[in-house]
Design a protein around this motif. Structure first.
Motif, PDB file in Angstrom:
ATOM      1  N   VAL A  51       0.686  -1.291   0.006  1.00 17.00           N
ATOM      2  CA  VAL A  51      -0.022   0.018  -0.132  1.00 17.00           C
ATOM      3  C   VAL A  51       0.861   1.165  -0.057  1.00 17.00           C
ATOM      4  CG1 VAL A  51      -1.488   1.330   1.505  1.00 17.00           C
ATOM      5  CG2 VAL A  51      -2.012  -1.041   1.028  1.00 17.00           C
ATOM      6  N   LEU A  52       0.688   2.096  -1.079  1.00 19.38           N
ATOM      7  CA  LEU A  52       1.431   3.277  -0.957  1.00 19.38           C
ATOM      8  C   LEU A  52       0.671   4.503  -0.436  1.00 19.38           C
ATOM      9  CD1 LEU A  52       2.666   3.283  -4.758  1.00 19.38           C
ATOM     10  CD2 LEU A  52       3.726   2.333  -2.762  1.00 19.38           C
ATOM     11  N   ILE A  53       1.048   5.239   0.753  1.00 22.92           N
ATOM     12  CA  ILE A  53       0.381   6.247   1.295  1.00 22.92           C
ATOM     13  C   ILE A  53       1.191   7.540   1.430  1.00 22.92           C
ATOM     14  CG2 ILE A  53      -0.838   4.743   2.648  1.00 22.92           C
ATOM     15  CD1 ILE A  53       0.655   5.721   5.090  1.00 22.92           C
ATOM     16  N   PRO A 183      -8.875   3.632  -5.587  1.00 19.18           N
ATOM     17  CA  PRO A 183     -10.059   3.172  -6.188  1.00 19.18           C
ATOM     18  C   PRO A 183     -11.433   3.670  -5.621  1.00 19.18           C
ATOM     19  CG  PRO A 183      -8.988   1.703  -4.947  1.00 19.18           C
ATOM     20  CD  PRO A 183      -7.942   2.604  -5.067  1.00 19.18           C
ATOM     21  N   THR A 184     -10.954   4.003  -4.328  1.00 19.50           N
ATOM     22  CA  THR A 184     -12.526   4.453  -3.565  1.00 19.50           C
ATOM     23  C   THR A 184     -12.706   6.058  -3.639  1.00 19.50           C
ATOM     24  OG1 THR A 184     -11.310   4.506  -1.649  1.00 19.50           O
ATOM     25  CG2 THR A 184     -12.523   2.279  -2.291  1.00 19.50           C
ATOM     26  N   SER A 185     -11.741   6.890  -3.994  1.00 22.49           N
ATOM     27  CA  SER A 185     -11.729   8.220  -3.922  1.00 22.49           C
ATOM     28  C   SER A 185     -12.882   8.913  -4.492  1.00 22.49           C
ATOM     29  CB  SER A 185     -10.408   9.013  -4.560  1.00 22.49           C
ATOM     30  OG  SER A 185     -10.392   8.631  -5.811  1.00 22.49           O
ATOM     31  N   THR A 213      -3.835   4.561  -1.748  1.00 17.88           N
ATOM     32  CA  THR A 213      -5.180   4.491  -0.923  1.00 17.88           C
ATOM     33  C   THR A 213      -4.871   5.609   0.360  1.00 17.88           C
ATOM     34  OG1 THR A 213      -6.951   3.584   0.042  1.00 17.88           O
ATOM     35  CG2 THR A 213      -4.984   2.706   0.604  1.00 17.88           C
ATOM     36  N   HIS A 214      -6.258   6.181   0.834  1.00 15.87           N
ATOM     37  CA  HIS A 214      -5.896   6.774   1.930  1.00 15.87           C
ATOM     38  C   HIS A 214      -6.595   6.122   3.167  1.00 15.87           C
ATOM     39  CE1 HIS A 214      -3.858  10.664   0.631  1.00 15.87           C
ATOM     40  NE2 HIS A 214      -4.600  10.597  -0.121  1.00 15.87           N
ATOM     41  N   GLU A 215      -7.288   5.011   2.700  1.00 14.27           N
ATOM     42  CA  GLU A 215      -8.080   4.137   3.754  1.00 14.27           C
ATOM     43  C   GLU A 215      -7.071   3.237   4.392  1.00 14.27           C
ATOM     44  OE1 GLU A 215     -11.411   4.411   3.979  1.00 14.27           O
ATOM     45  OE2 GLU A 215     -11.554   5.833   2.276  1.00 14.27           O
ATOM     46  N   MET A 216      -6.837   3.734   5.770  1.00 19.24           N
ATOM     47  CA  MET A 216      -5.829   3.272   6.684  1.00 19.24           C
ATOM     48  C   MET A 216      -6.544   1.750   7.227  1.00 19.24           C
ATOM     49  SD  MET A 216      -3.247   4.837   6.407  1.00 19.24           S
ATOM     50  CE  MET A 216      -3.745   5.084   4.578  1.00 19.24           C
TER      51      MET A 216
END
Length: 261
Positions: A51-53, A183-185, A213-216
């Protein structure tokens, strides 16, 4: 009598299991005066979820686009199954069969049904018959939990359902790696979970994945490793447990605190 042996196909020797499936080495990318990526290096093993944040503008999406050959790297190397694909733009369609990508905004053809969107590439690229492609589409719609939406058009689907069709479309090419670019932004909050659940299930089944994603919550649940990017650089790479356990550098910790609180 000709005793010559038939030529051995170049692909006959298996790819070493211990080698990275994907290896990004010192990749840099500039758009005009803006340096978007700065000597980024990343290895991804088969069946791993990375995961890239990082903050907006840190280069996460550009890195994915370089890997998928949508945006050529200026310098550095990208190696897939040991093959240097960095500048193989003419051969990009072949490479993208094995490196699937899911975008923020679905990118579905509005005049095609959900099943037809999934069927298109297997028929056009793989030469699959319409009947066989339809069977694949129905199977994949079941896999993403919308088996009853085969005949629905995109404007008849929710955003979450459209994104799951997009995931199924990418899976139809049987890729070795899936890339997800936030994908959820573009989804309403109540639709985010249904897409993340599908992605987590694919990761659990062994699909190699790189996710921006930003979904932690998803990162905690599905990631093997977390990569933190800032200002075009990879600042921190850590196992997910270590990253969320606090053993990260100060820049990554500040970002994580902002996201979580």
């Amino acid at each position: 009598m000709n005793s010559a042996q038939p030529e051995t196909p170049m692909t006959a020797e298996p790819f070493p299991a211990a080698a990275p499936l994907l290896n990004v080495v010192d990749v840099s990318k500039r758009f005009g005066a803006l340096q978007v990526l700065k000597n980024c290096s990343l290895t991804v093993q088969a069946k791993e979820t990375v995961v890239l944040i990082g903050p907006s503008g840190s280069g996460k999406s550009t890195l994915l686009r370089c890997i998928n050959l949508l945006s050529p790297a200026d310098t550095g190397g990208i190696f897939f199954r040991g093959e240097d694909i960095t500048h193989e733009m003419k051969d990009a369609p072949r490479i993208r069969r094995e490196i699937g990508m899911v975008f923020q905004n679905f990118e579905l053809f509005q005049h095609l049904t959900a099943a037809e969107n999934i069927m298109l590439a297997p028929m056009k690229v793989l030469g699959m018959s319409r009947a066989d492609a339809h069977d694949v589409a129905v199977e994949l719609l079941g896999k993403v939990h919308i088996p009853d939406k085969a005949d629905a058009y995109p404007d008849e689907l929710s955003g979450g359902q459209q994104q799951r069709v997009a995931i199924a479309r990418a899976l139809a090419m049987k890729p070795a790696v899936m890339l997800y670019d936030e994908p959820t932004s573009a989804l309403d909050p109540e639709m985010i979970r249904e897409v993340l659940d599908v992605m987590a299930e694919l990761s659990a089944e062994g699909m190699t994945s790189i996710v921006v994603t930003h979904e932690m919550g998803f990162a905690r649940r599905a990631a093997d490793r977390i990569v933190f990017m800032e200002s075009g650089e990879i600042v921190e790479t850590a196992k997910a447990d270590d990253f969320f356990g606090g053993t990260v550098n100060a820049r990554a910790r500040r970002f994580l605190d902002q996201i979580l609180h």
